[in-house]
Design a protein around this motif. Structure first.
Motif, PDB file in Angstrom:
ATOM      1  N   VAL A 112      28.026  45.753  64.379  1.00  0.00           N
ATOM      2  CA  VAL A 112      27.734  44.663  63.593  1.00  0.00           C
ATOM      3  C   VAL A 112      27.545  45.651  62.477  1.00  0.00           C
ATOM      4  O   VAL A 112      26.813  47.306  62.228  1.00  0.00           O
ATOM      5  CB  VAL A 112      26.485  44.087  63.689  1.00  0.00           C
ATOM      6  N   ILE A 113      27.798  45.186  61.199  1.00  0.00           N
ATOM      7  CA  ILE A 113      27.659  45.895  60.171  1.00  0.00           C
ATOM      8  C   ILE A 113      26.936  44.899  59.043  1.00  0.00           C
ATOM      9  O   ILE A 113      27.424  43.868  58.375  1.00  0.00           O
ATOM     10  CB  ILE A 113      29.241  46.722  58.946  1.00  0.00           C
ATOM     11  N   VAL A 114      26.104  45.734  58.142  1.00  0.00           N
ATOM     12  CA  VAL A 114      25.682  44.659  57.929  1.00  0.00           C
ATOM     13  C   VAL A 114      25.415  45.243  55.959  1.00  0.00           C
ATOM     14  O   VAL A 114      25.720  46.593  55.979  1.00  0.00           O
ATOM     15  CB  VAL A 114      23.468  45.583  57.296  1.00  0.00           C
ATOM     16  N   VAL A 115      25.248  44.611  55.055  1.00  0.00           N
ATOM     17  CA  VAL A 115      26.060  44.850  53.524  1.00  0.00           C
ATOM     18  C   VAL A 115      24.196  44.316  52.841  1.00  0.00           C
ATOM     19  O   VAL A 115      23.961  44.187  52.541  1.00  0.00           O
ATOM     20  CB  VAL A 115      26.792  43.905  52.761  1.00  0.00           C
ATOM     21  N   ALA A 116      23.806  45.444  52.037  1.00  0.00           N
ATOM     22  CA  ALA A 116      22.996  45.700  51.215  1.00  0.00           C
ATOM     23  C   ALA A 116      22.578  45.970  50.109  1.00  0.00           C
ATOM     24  O   ALA A 116      23.660  46.372  50.033  1.00  0.00           O
ATOM     25  CB  ALA A 116      21.813  46.336  52.006  1.00  0.00           C
ATOM     26  N   THR A 117      22.071  45.896  48.799  1.00  0.00           N
ATOM     27  CA  THR A 117      22.597  45.629  47.792  1.00  0.00           C
ATOM     28  C   THR A 117      21.298  46.566  47.476  1.00  0.00           C
ATOM     29  O   THR A 117      19.928  47.486  47.999  1.00  0.00           O
ATOM     30  CB  THR A 117      22.461  44.420  46.826  1.00  0.00           C
ATOM     31  N   SER A 118      21.154  47.362  46.380  1.00  0.00           N
ATOM     32  CA  SER A 118      20.435  48.737  45.466  1.00  0.00           C
ATOM     33  C   SER A 118      19.011  47.391  45.613  1.00  0.00           C
ATOM     34  O   SER A 118      17.921  48.384  45.214  1.00  0.00           O
ATOM     35  CB  SER A 118      21.104  49.574  44.350  1.00  0.00           C
ATOM     36  N   SER A 119      18.935  47.307  45.439  1.00  0.00           N
ATOM     37  CA  SER A 119      17.171  45.942  44.927  1.00  0.00           C
ATOM     38  C   SER A 119      17.198  45.305  46.147  1.00  0.00           C
ATOM     39  O   SER A 119      16.564  45.233  46.489  1.00  0.00           O
ATOM     40  CB  SER A 119      17.700  44.976  44.417  1.00  0.00           C
ATOM     41  N   THR A 120      17.914  45.447  47.561  1.00  0.00           N
ATOM     42  CA  THR A 120      16.754  45.256  48.666  1.00  0.00           C
ATOM     43  C   THR A 120      16.015  46.373  48.735  1.00  0.00           C
ATOM     44  O   THR A 120      16.684  47.430  48.556  1.00  0.00           O
ATOM     45  CB  THR A 120      18.109  44.891  49.650  1.00  0.00           C
ATOM     46  N   ARG A 121      15.044  45.379  49.390  1.00  0.00           N
ATOM     47  CA  ARG A 121      13.903  46.433  49.962  1.00  0.00           C
ATOM     48  C   ARG A 121      14.069  47.313  51.239  1.00  0.00           C
ATOM     49  O   ARG A 121      14.639  46.540  52.105  1.00  0.00           O
ATOM     50  CB  ARG A 121      12.688  45.374  50.595  1.00  0.00           C
TER      51      ARG A 121
END
Length: 870
Positions: A806-815
């Motif tokens: 699994v690869i997850v995508v997160a943003t810079s504003s994600t905690r």
């Protein structure tokens, strides 16, 4: 095409952190410090270092673990570390005068504090060490080392029975200066003893204590190391030891009974009941039957032997129960009144004995001095030294692992549970400082091992379940500013609260009360205990309130006495020095006035009693005279002689009564004399307690906030090492504006997209998921997931993962906390999270924001010293 380099993937199961492979054999193979600490205890006792041998070997263990990069710790270690923090907090209040204690300071308290803290820290090091070298230091080795310690305890018990008069100096005692070894605490540490109080044992029977100083410590360690002996000598790995186990156990029964340790007996019964219930719950009925038979035989041997009468006598004569209850009550009252949050750091001497306010050691009563407050039980020691909060930390950690061990069926867990049960049932009776503290933390380490084995067998032990010592250090390091601010705020709050209360001025006065010799003949002599009750009369507090010009509660006047004397001490703490001095002066005058009035009343009663004696004597003489007149004519000389002698005795008593009455009527009655005039001093104890309480309460709040912040996490944009913080590698980074709402990518970000696609295809076929509900993250995850499944040719793609990747995508504003929880949930579902793709949003700096604000109005803001041209 540029491919983002990948970090090494973590294995699905955590590999225990061990030191670099070193070939060792014999006595110095890994784990030897713990084994030597327990097996070599007789040698350490003779050398005189047994009281701090744990400190020495803890240093050795630390030196071994320094080379290890990752030190695992059990769950709940943070609670134990908070307890150690509260032990450190006690240093601040070591010189504070506690309620109901002797008002004095002592530098020796720092030594006793360091001794106790050293054992707590040493036990903590042992716990971490057990987890660090678990492949080498097996449960069998630990159990055998604990069994060797139990044999040492049994041998010391027999030594006390057979040679109670044995006395010899230790090697360290001979090496130290004589002036140092005469200090009571130093002598306690370095001088070997085989029985407790041999002088008292001569008149009764010896209570064995070797290789410790007190019989109660001997009993506690007997109970704590008995499970190790049973596990090592009765278990499947016992070998030749099993044939000698029963005889050794029978030999251990004799000193166990002769020690008269009721707490130890209760602990043994509790451990037997625990084993029986656990065996029955897990269907091991043969073990239950065997245990019941062994207990029955052992109880029969004890009851039908001379030992039975001794046990019955011990339970029939509980001489120490009342004293223990009174000491526990004073301990709790003192800490609640004086310092309930952080305690007093160490024990304190009680201001008087339990039976009299002026009681104390004397030639006629050498044992009349009561034990110090905070002794006679680990629960009382912890609550007095570390306060109620420290006691909560202490009990929470041990209770957590006791409950966790009760759910585990393994023999290793049973061993650990029995030790913790022995610790739990003896909390109100025995001080668990020393090698018994190490035994408790070893038990926690064994339950920790059993829990890991169960979870590993169920394939539920994942990397995110690890607790490391570095994790706690990192928590403090990452939130250092928050902790400093919280501590300073707490310190300021404590100081401000005490300043609002005003400075505490302590005023004292001492009165010596003479004996009333004439009045004492009729039973009118007052003790200091009755005088102390007189000092608590409402007239005294009324006079104090009038002198101080503010209300005074009767409990604010503290009454004590010098041991074995007639000196009564009055103490009052107020806010203003002048008011406190006036109040205590009025208290002393009022006590003397009340005492004088009471003496006058007693004089009248005494004169009346002496007059009554004289009157009754004269009446009796008159009766005898009448009898003599009647018998003179009878001529019975024998009767006349007896009556004449009786008349003389009555006349003498009447004359003595008349003389005593006359002297009592005119004798000067002195109510008392002030031997220490009223004095006042400004006490900083309340300020020290308030400041220390505020400081560590603020630090505790800061740690809680840091923990909550760690769970929630900062925004990923503020995390420097995302791979280390999230425990998952960062595969690629995409600019936030590299994709439009319709899914098209910008040409100027083609290189970044190519790197992200290559990184995803490297793990193909993998599932790409978004963290949270951010539209751009969902869109990027959908696009990358399509790329991941677009090309399934294995010959052209070097796959590092599996079908469950699994690869997850997160943003810079994600905690960060949200990312970590998402990764943990995926791993608990047996999915391997191989990396993160970060959708990064560049926030402009302050300079760019200012330029952006100025740029639209640049012409309006331009200024020139030259006038504009027309």
């Amino acid at each position: 095409m540029t491919v983002t380099p990948l970090r090494a993937l973590r294995p699905p199961l955590p590999a225990p952190a061990t030191a670099p492979a070193v070939r060792r054999s014999g006595a110095l193979r890994p784990g030897w410090p713990l084994v030597w600490m327990l097996v070599g205890f007789p040698l350490w006792w003779v050398l005189g270092i047994s009281s701090f041998v744990g400190h020495v070997f803890a240093v050795v263990m630390v030196l071994e673990m320094v080379r290890m990069r990752r030190l695992r710790v059990p769950r709940g270690t943070g609670t134990w570390l908070l307890f150690l923090l509260w032990v450190v907090a006690g240093v601040i209040v070591l010189q504070v005068v506690a309620p109901h204690t002797v008002p004095e300071t002592s530098m020796g308290r720092y030594l006793s504090w360091a001794y106790r803290f050293g054992w707590y820290a040493s036990a903590t090091v042992v716990l971490v060490y057990i987890g660090a070298v678990r492949e080498h230091l097996t449960t069998t080795r630990i159990a055998r080392a604990g069994a060797a310690m139990f044999l040492t305890i049994v041998a010391g018990g027999w030594l006390g029975i057979l040679l109670p008069q044995l006395a010899f100096p230790s090697v360290l005692e001979m090496a130290l200066p004589r002036g140092l070894t005469q200090v009571q605490f130093i002598e306690f540490l370095v001088h070997p003893e085989v029985v407790q109080d041999y002088a008292q044992a001569v008149t009764s029977h010896p209570r064995p204590s070797a290789p410790f100083s007190y019989a109660n410590i001997w009993g506690l360690n007997f109970a704590c190391f008995l499970p190790f002996f049973l596990h090592a000598w009765f278990g499947p790995d016992a070998g030749w030891r099993r044939r000698l186990a029963l005889p050794v156990l029978a030999l251990a029964t004799v000193p166990g009974v002769l020690s008269l340790n009721r707490g130890m007996w209760i602990a043994v019964v509790a451990m037997a009941a625990t084993v029986a219930l656990r065996s029955a719950a897990h269907g091991r009925l043969r073990s239950v039957v065997a245990l019941a038979a062994a207990v029955t035989v052992l109880a029969g041997v004890v009851l039908f032997s001379p030992l039975g009468a001794l046990v019955q006598s011990r339970f029939d004569n509980p001489t120490s129960n009342d004293g223990r209850a009174t000491l526990a009550t004073l301990t709790v009252e003192s800490v609640v009144e004086g310092s309930p949050v952080i305690g007093f750091g160490s024990t304190r001497d009680a201001v008087s004995s339990f039976y009299s306010i002026a009681g104390g050691t004397s030639p006629s009563c050498p044992l009349c001095t009561p034990p110090a407050l905070g002794t006679q039980g680990q629960v009382w020691l912890v609550v007095y030294s570390q306060g109620v909060v420290g006691l909560v930390f202490y009990l929470s950690f041990l209770g957590l692992w006791l409950l966790r061990g009760l759910r585990l069926p393994s023999r290793t867990a049973t061993l650990g549970v029995c030790v913790l049960v022995a610790q739990a049932v003896t909390l109100p009776f025995y001080d668990s400082i020393g090698i018994s503290t190490v035994a408790a933390l070893i038990a926690v380490g064994l339950i920790w091992r059993a829990d890991d084995e169960r979870r590993r067998a169920a394939s539920r032990l994942r990397p995110d379940d690890e607790y490391t010592l570095g994790g706690y250090v990192g928590l403090v390091r990452r939130h250092a500013l928050l902790l400093v601010l919280a501590s300073v705020a707490g310190l300021g709050g404590g100081v401000a609260y005490q300043l609002a209360q005003g400075p505490q001025s302590v005023a004292t006065v001492s009165i010596v009360v003479p004996r009333e010799s004439e009045l004492a003949d009729v039973g009118r002599e007052a003790t200091l205990d009755t005088l102390a009750q007189l000092a608590r009369d409402t007239q005294v507090t009324t006079a104090m309130a009038a002198a101080a010009e503010h209300p005074i509660d009767p409990d604010d006047l503290y009454v004590s006495a010098d041991p074995n004397s007639r000196i009564l001490n009055l103490r009052y703490a107020g806010s203003e020095p002048g008011a406190a001095l006036a109040a205590i002066d009025a208290a002393g005058d009022t006590v003397l006035r009340l005492r004088g009035a009471l003496l006058e009343d007693e004089r009248k009663d005494a004169v009346a009693q002496f007059d009554a004696r004289y009157t009754s004597g004269i009446a009796a003489i008159s009766t005898v005279d009448g009898s003599l007149d009647q018998l003179k004519d009878a001529g019975d000389r024998t009767t006349l002689r007896v009556l004449d002698e009786t008349r003389g005795v009555l006349l003498d008593k009447a004359g003595r009564a008349a003389g005593q009455g006359a002297r009592a009527a005119v004798m000067p009655l002195e109510a008392g004399t002030v031997v220490r005039p009223p004095s006042v001093s400004v006490s900083r104890d309340a300020m020290v307690v308030s400041a220390g309480t505020g400081l560590f309460a603020g630090l505790l709040v800061g740690l809680l906030l840091a923990r909550v912040r760690g769970l929630v996490g900062a925004r990923i944009a503020r995390v420097r090492d995302l791979s280390g913080a999230a425990e998952v590698p960062l595969l690629a980074t995409l600019p936030d504006r590299s994709v439009t709402a319709d899914g098209r990518t910008y040409v100027d970000h083609e290189l970044a997209w190519a790197a992200a696609v290559d990184a995803v295809r490297l793990h193909s076929p993998a599932t790409v998921l978004a963290v949270g509900e951010d539209p751009r993250a969902l869109l990027v995850a959908e696009l990358l997931d399509g790329y991941a499944h677009q090309n399934r040719r294995r010959e052209s793609v070097h796959r590092l993962g599996s079908d469950d990747d699994v690869i997850v995508v997160a943003t810079s504003s994600t905690r960060l906390g949200r990312l970590r929880r998402r990764v943990a949930r995926l791993r608990r579902s047996n999915l391997d999270v191989v990396g993160v793709v970060l959708l990064q949003r560049r926030r402009p700096g302050w300079g760019a924001r200012v330029r952006a604000a100025i740029t639209p109005n640049r012409k309006e803001l331009q200024w020139s010293p030259f006038p504009p041209k027309k």
